[in-house]
Design an enzyme around this catalytic site. Structure first.
Site, mmCIF file in Angstrom:
data_model
loop_
_atom_site.group_PDB
_atom_site.id
_atom_site.type_symbol
_atom_site.label_atom_id
_atom_site.label_comp_id
_atom_site.label_asym_id
_atom_site.label_seq_id
_atom_site.Cartn_x
_atom_site.Cartn_y
_atom_site.Cartn_z
ATOM 1 N N ALA A 1 -36.023 90.338 51.170
ATOM 2 C CA ALA A 1 -37.360 89.464 51.030
ATOM 3 C C ALA A 1 -37.251 88.388 52.387
ATOM 4 O O ALA A 1 -36.259 87.780 52.211
ATOM 5 C CB ALA A 1 -37.579 88.805 49.840
ATOM 6 N N GLY B 1 -33.755 92.866 48.690
ATOM 7 C CA GLY B 1 -34.980 93.824 48.555
ATOM 8 C C GLY B 1 -34.820 94.875 49.453
ATOM 9 O O GLY B 1 -35.156 96.176 49.160
ATOM 10 N N GLU C 1 -32.746 96.995 47.087
ATOM 11 C CA GLU C 1 -33.906 97.754 46.070
ATOM 12 C C GLU C 1 -34.270 98.821 46.438
ATOM 13 O O GLU C 1 -34.882 99.861 45.827
ATOM 14 C CB GLU C 1 -34.524 96.428 45.357
ATOM 15 C CG GLU C 1 -33.601 95.377 44.807
ATOM 16 C CD GLU C 1 -34.014 94.349 44.353
ATOM 17 O OE1 GLU C 1 -34.727 93.651 45.183
ATOM 18 O OE2 GLU C 1 -34.233 93.945 43.304
ATOM 19 N N GLU D 1 -28.874 87.593 45.815
ATOM 20 C CA GLU D 1 -29.846 86.564 45.580
ATOM 21 C C GLU D 1 -29.399 85.517 44.819
ATOM 22 O O GLU D 1 -29.973 84.481 45.184
ATOM 23 C CB GLU D 1 -30.921 87.467 44.797
ATOM 24 C CG GLU D 1 -31.799 88.253 45.238
ATOM 25 C CD GLU D 1 -31.401 89.778 45.586
ATOM 26 O OE1 GLU D 1 -30.333 89.943 45.226
ATOM 27 O OE2 GLU D 1 -32.016 90.722 45.740
#
Ligand SMILES: NC(=O)c1ccc[n+]([C@@H]2O[C@H](COP(=O)([O-])OP(=O)(O)OC[C@H]3O[C@@H](n4cnc5c(N)ncnc54)[C@H](O)[C@@H]3O)[C@@H](O)[C@H]2O)c1
Length: 717
Positions: free
Chosen positions: A66, A116, A119, A141
Site C-alpha cells: 500500500a 498489499g 495480499e 506491515e
C-alpha cells in the site's frame, strides 16, 4: 481497453495478461487511483471471453504494497474501515474468478512483492516467482506499526500453515524465492526472462483441470504435513499461538501493539472462520493506524526513504565512479567493511594489513560472510567465486596505484592514522579519497597529515558492519562536495542508510553515548544496581541497557572515548572517577569475558556481583525506576539537541535516524527529536531543569530545546 495504471492483453486462447504499471510513479504501490481502476480491470476479467488470468508487473518490481501516504488522509477509524472494505471487495472478486467462475489466476512475481502486493497475489489461485535475488515476498506491515489488512492475516496462514504464517506476519521479515517455494507460498520458481511465458502456460493448462488440480503443486513436505495436522486440532493450535505470543513478547518487549494484534487476527480467523478474521483484521488495522507507535515507525520509514534519495550535498557535484576500494586493517571493522564492499556494492577490494596473519584474518571474515549469504541465497559456486575473486589482500603497498577510495580501519590512534595518511598518499593517485572509520577522532585532526585535506572524509560504520544499517559520513570544512557525494553513494551501495554530519569530537553518534553512559555510571555510584539501570532502559525500549552496551563496546574503548570527549567538552562530559577501577581489575567487557556481566565460553550470563568491589562501591539500594529512566533518556536527548544546535547534525531527521539505526534508540519512539515533539519541548525542558537543579550543568537544557519550548515549533514538522 486502455487503463492508466495497467496494461491489459487478451490472447487467442483466452488468457488475459494484466501488468501493473502505476502511473506517475517508478514503483508499483496501491494508491487510491490504482485500486479504483483495479476494480474496473477485474470487471473486464469477469467477462466471458477471459478464460484464465496472469497478473504481473510492467515495472522492475511486482507490487511494493500500500502507498502508506494514503492512510495519512484517513483521519478517522471509520474512513480507514471504509477504504479497507473496498480493497477486500476487489480482492474477493479476484478470488471468485477462480473459486466461482473457474478461471485460473496466476500471479507472476518478480522483484518486491510486499504487503498489499502479496495480499493481491494471495487472492490468486497460484503464484510463480522469479529466482532473482531481487525477488522478495513478505508481509512487513508490523515494521510500520500495522498489520496486513487486505486479507493477509487470513489467506497467508491458510496457504502456508499457521506456524509459518505467524512467523511471516508477526516477524515481518520477507522471504526470497526458494524459501517461498519451500513454504508453499509460491508454486514454482523460474528465471525472470521466462516468468510471464511460464505463468501464461500454467494458466492455460489449468483452465480445464479439476478445481483441486488448479493449484499447480501443493509443495507440502512430510514435515510440513505433520505441522499442519497439529494446527487442525484445537489443543495444537493453542500451543502454537501461545508460543508465537511468547516469542513476540521476547522480541518486542511488548512495546509494539501491531504484532499482538496480528496474532489475534490470525487466531480469530483460525477459530471463528474467515469472516470473523477479516472483520478483526480491518478493525485492528483501523485502530493501529492512529497509534503513536505506528506514526513513529512510519516517520522512520519516510525519513529512510528521503535519505535514500539524498545525495548528501547541496551542490550538484558529481560523485566519482568507484571501482577499486582499499580497506586498511582487516580486523573486526575492516573485515566487515570489505565484506559489504565486495558483496553488496560489488567493488574490487584490496585489504592491507601489517602482516600476512592480519591479511588472512580479513580475508577469512569476508569468506565467512559470503559463504553464509551464498547458502541462504543458494548461490552457485560460480557466483560465490565471482565475489571472492574480487577481494585480495597484502601486507605491502603493492597494487594501490589505481585505488579510488581508501577506507582505513586501523587502531584508534591519531599518530598511527597520521602515518597511514602519509603512507597512502605516497602510493595512490591524485584523486584517491581517504576515508577514516574512526569512532571519535575528529576528521579535521586526521586530515592535518594530508596533502589533500579536501579529499579526507569520515565513514563511520557500526559493528557488526554487515548487520548494522547506519553509516555516518563526516565532513570537515575542507571536504570537497564530490568527495562527500562519493562516500554517500558508496555507503548506499553497501546497503547502508547514510547520514552526513559535520565534524566534531565524537561526531553525532559517539558523542551521544558520552552523557548517556556517564549517567549510568553516576547512577551506579549512587547505589543503583546494574540490573536496575539496564532493565530501566530495556523497559523503555532500548535493545540493551547502557552497562551491557559498555561491556559490548569494550570498557577499555569506552574509557578511551570518555577521555577524548571530556577533553573536547569539559566537565559537562566527565563521568565518575571510579570507572578506572574496572580497568585496574582487568575488566574490558565481553572481549576478555570480564565486565559488568559474567561470561562463560563467550556466552553472557547474569550480572557479575563482584563488579562493585573494584568500583569501590558498597551494597546496592533501591532506586526509582522512573528517575533512572528519565535521567538516562533525557541525557541522550539533550545531547542530540546540542548536536543540532551546534550544526553537527544537518537536520532533526538525520538525528532521529542516526539514533535509531546506529544506537538502538527505540524505533517506536521515532528518535530523540520525534520524542521531544511527542512529549512537547516545554515538558522536556521542565524535566531537564528539574534535573539541572539536582545535578548541575550536565542537565542544562540545550538552547534549541528552550526555543522550541517557547515557540511551540516542532523539530520534525
Ligand atoms: N569496534 C567497533 O565497534 C568500532 C565501531 C566503529 C568504528 N571503529 C573504529 O574502527 C577502527 C578499527 O577498529 P576495530 O574494532 O576493527 O579494531 P581491530 O583491532 O579489530 O582491527 C584493527 C586492525 O588494524 C590492523 N592494523 C593496525 N595497524 C595497521 C597498519 N599500519 N596497516 C594496516 N593494518 C593495521 C590490525 O592488525 C588490526 O587487524 C578504529 O579506529 C575504531 O575506533 C570501531
Amino acid at each position: 481497453m486502455t487503463y492508466e495504471n495497467f496494461h491489459f492483453e487478451l490472447n487467442d486462447e483466452g488468457v488475459a495478461t494484466v501488468l501493473i504499471d502505476r502511473a506517475d510513479e517508478s514503483m508499483n504501490t496501491l494508491g487510491v487511483a490504482l485500486i479504483t481502476e483495479l476494480a474496473d480491470v477485474v470487471g473486464r476479467l469477469e467477462q466471458d471471453d477471459v478464460k484464465a488470468v496472469v497478473i504481473g508487473s510492467a515495472k522492475r518490481d511486482f507490487l511494493a504494497g500500500a502507498d502508506i501516504r494514503m492512510f495519512a488522509g484517513m483521519v478517522t477509524a471509520d474512513a480507514v474501515v471504509e477504504g479497507l472494505t473496498a480493497i477486500h471487495a476487489i480482492f474477493d472478486r479476484i478470488e471468485a474468478l477462480h473459486t466461482d467462475a473457474g478461471k485460473p489466476v496466476v500471479a507472476a512475481i518478480h522483484g518486491v512483492c510486499l504487503g498489499g502486493g502479496l495480499e493481491l497475489a494471495l487472492a490468486c489461485s497460484s503464484r510463480i516467482c522469479s529466482n532473482s535475488t531481487k525477488t522478495q515476498l513478505g508481509q512487513p506491515e508490523v515494521q510500520l506499526g500495522l498489520i496486513p489488512a487486505a486479507g493477509g492475516t487470513q489467506r497467508l496462514p491458510k496457504l502456508i500453515g499457521l506456524a509459518a504464517g505467524l512467523e511471516m506476519i508477526v516477524g515481518g521479515k520477507p522471504v526470497r524465492s526458494f524459501k517461498a517455494k519451500k513454504l508453499g507460498l509460491v508454486d514454482e520458481v523460474t528465471p525472470p526472462e521466462v516468468l510471464l511465458d511460464v505463468a501464461r502456460k500454467r494458466a492455460l493448462e489449468a483452465i480445464d483441470a479439476e478445481p483441486a488440480e488448479r493449484v499447480i503443486a501443493l509443495n507440502v513436505s512430510p514435515d510440513n504435513l505433520q505441522k499442519l495436522a497439529l494446527e487442525k486440532n484445537p489443543a495444537g493450535r493453542k500451543v502454537l499461538f501461545k508460543k508465537a505470543y511468547e516469542m513476540m513478547m521476547k522480541q518486542s518487549g511488548g512495546h509494539y501493539p501491531a504484532p499482538k494484534r496480528a496474532i489475534e487476527a490470525i487466531r480469530i480467523g483460525a477459530e471463528d472462520g474467515r469472516a470473523a478474521g477479516v472483520a478483526a483484521e480491518i478493525r485492528f488495522f483501523a485502530e493501529l493506524v492512529l497509534t503513536p507507535e505506528a506514526r513513529a515507525l512510519q516517520s522512520i520509514f519516510f525519513a529512510n526513504l528521503a535519505l535514500k534519495a539524498d545525495t548528501g550535498i547541496d551542490s550538484d557535484a558529481e560523485p566519482k565512479e568507484i571501482e577499486n576500494v582499499a580497506v586498511l586493517g582487516g580486523g573486526l571493522m575492516g573485515g566487515g567493511i570489505a565484506a559489504v564492499t565486495t558483496f553488496k556494492a560489488e567493488k574490487t577490494v584490496r585489504i592491507k594489513e601489517i602482516d600476512n596473519a592480519g591479511v588472512g584474518r580479513g580475508l577469512a571474515y569476508v569468506n565467512k560472510f559470503v559463504s553464509k549469504q551464498a547458502k541462504r541465497r543458494r548461490m552457485s559456486p560460480f557466483e560465490i567465486d565471482r565475489f571472492l575473486n574480487r577481494v585480495t589482500g597484502s601486507a605491502t603497498w603493492e597494487g594501490f596505484t589505481n585505488t579510488d577510495i581508501v577506507i582505513e580501519a586501523v587502531f584508534e590512534d591519531l599518530d598511527l592514522k597520521h602515518s597511514i595518511v602519509k603512507d597512502v598518499e605516497a602510493v595512490v593517485g591524485e584523486d584517491t579519497i581517504f576515508a577514516s572509520n574512526t569512532s571519535t577522532l575528529p576528521i579535521t585532526a586526521i586530515a592535518k597529515a594530508s596533502k589533500r585535506p579536501e579529499q579526507v572524509i569520515g565513514m563511520h560504520y557500526f559493528s557488526p558492519v554487515e548487520k548494522m544499517p547506519l553509516l555516518e559520513v563526516i565532513t570537515t570544512d575542507k571536504t570537497a562536495d564530490w568527495v562527500t557525494a562519493t562516500a554517500v553513494k558508496l555507503g548506499k551501495e553497501q546497503g547502508k542508510t547514510v547520514i552526513v554530519v559535520n565534524d566534531g569530537t565524537g561526531f553525532y553518534t559517539s558523542r551521544l553515548l558520552g552523557p548517556y553512559l556517564n549517567e549510568a555510571a553516576f547512577l551506579l555510584e549512587e547505589g543503583a544496581s546494574v540490573e536496575a539501570i539496564d532493565m530501566a532502559m530495556t523497559a523503555w525500549g532500548f535493545p540493551i541497557g547502557p552497562l551491557l552496551l559498555t561491556d559490548e563496546v569494550g570498557i577499555d574503548v569506552g574509557a578511551h572515548v570518555a577521555v577524548i570527549l571530556q577533553g573536547a567538552f569539559g566537565d559537562r562530559m566527565k563521568g565518575p572517577d571510579m570507572m578506572a577501577g574496572l580497568l585496574e581489575d582487568d575488566r574490558k567487557g565481553r572481549k576478555n569475558g570480564r565486565g559488568f556481566y559474567l561470561y562463560t565460553d563467550g556466552k553472557r550470563g547474569d550480572v557479575d556481583a563482584t563488579v562493585y568491589a573494584p568500583l569501590g562501591l558498597g551494597p546496592r539500594v533501591p532506586v526509582s525506576k522512573k528517575d533512572v529512566t528519565e535521567r538516562l533518556y533525557l541525557a541522550f536527548i539533550n545531547e542530540a539537541a546540542l548536536c543540532l544546535q551546534e550544526g553537527i547534525l544537518r537536520s532533526a531527521r538525520d538525528g532521529d535516524i542516526g539514533a535509531v539505526f546506529g544506537l538502538g534508540y527505540p524505533p517506536f519512539r521515532g528518535g530523540p527529536f520525534w520524542t521531544v515533539d511527542e512529549m512537547g519541548a516545554d515538558v522536556v525542558v521542565a524535566k531537564l531543569e528539574a534535573l539541572e537543579a539536582r545535578f548541575g550543568d550536565r542537565f542544562t537544557p540545550a538552547a534549541i530545546l528552550r526555543d522550541h519550548a517557547k515557540s511551540g515549533e516542532k523539530f520534525r514538522g
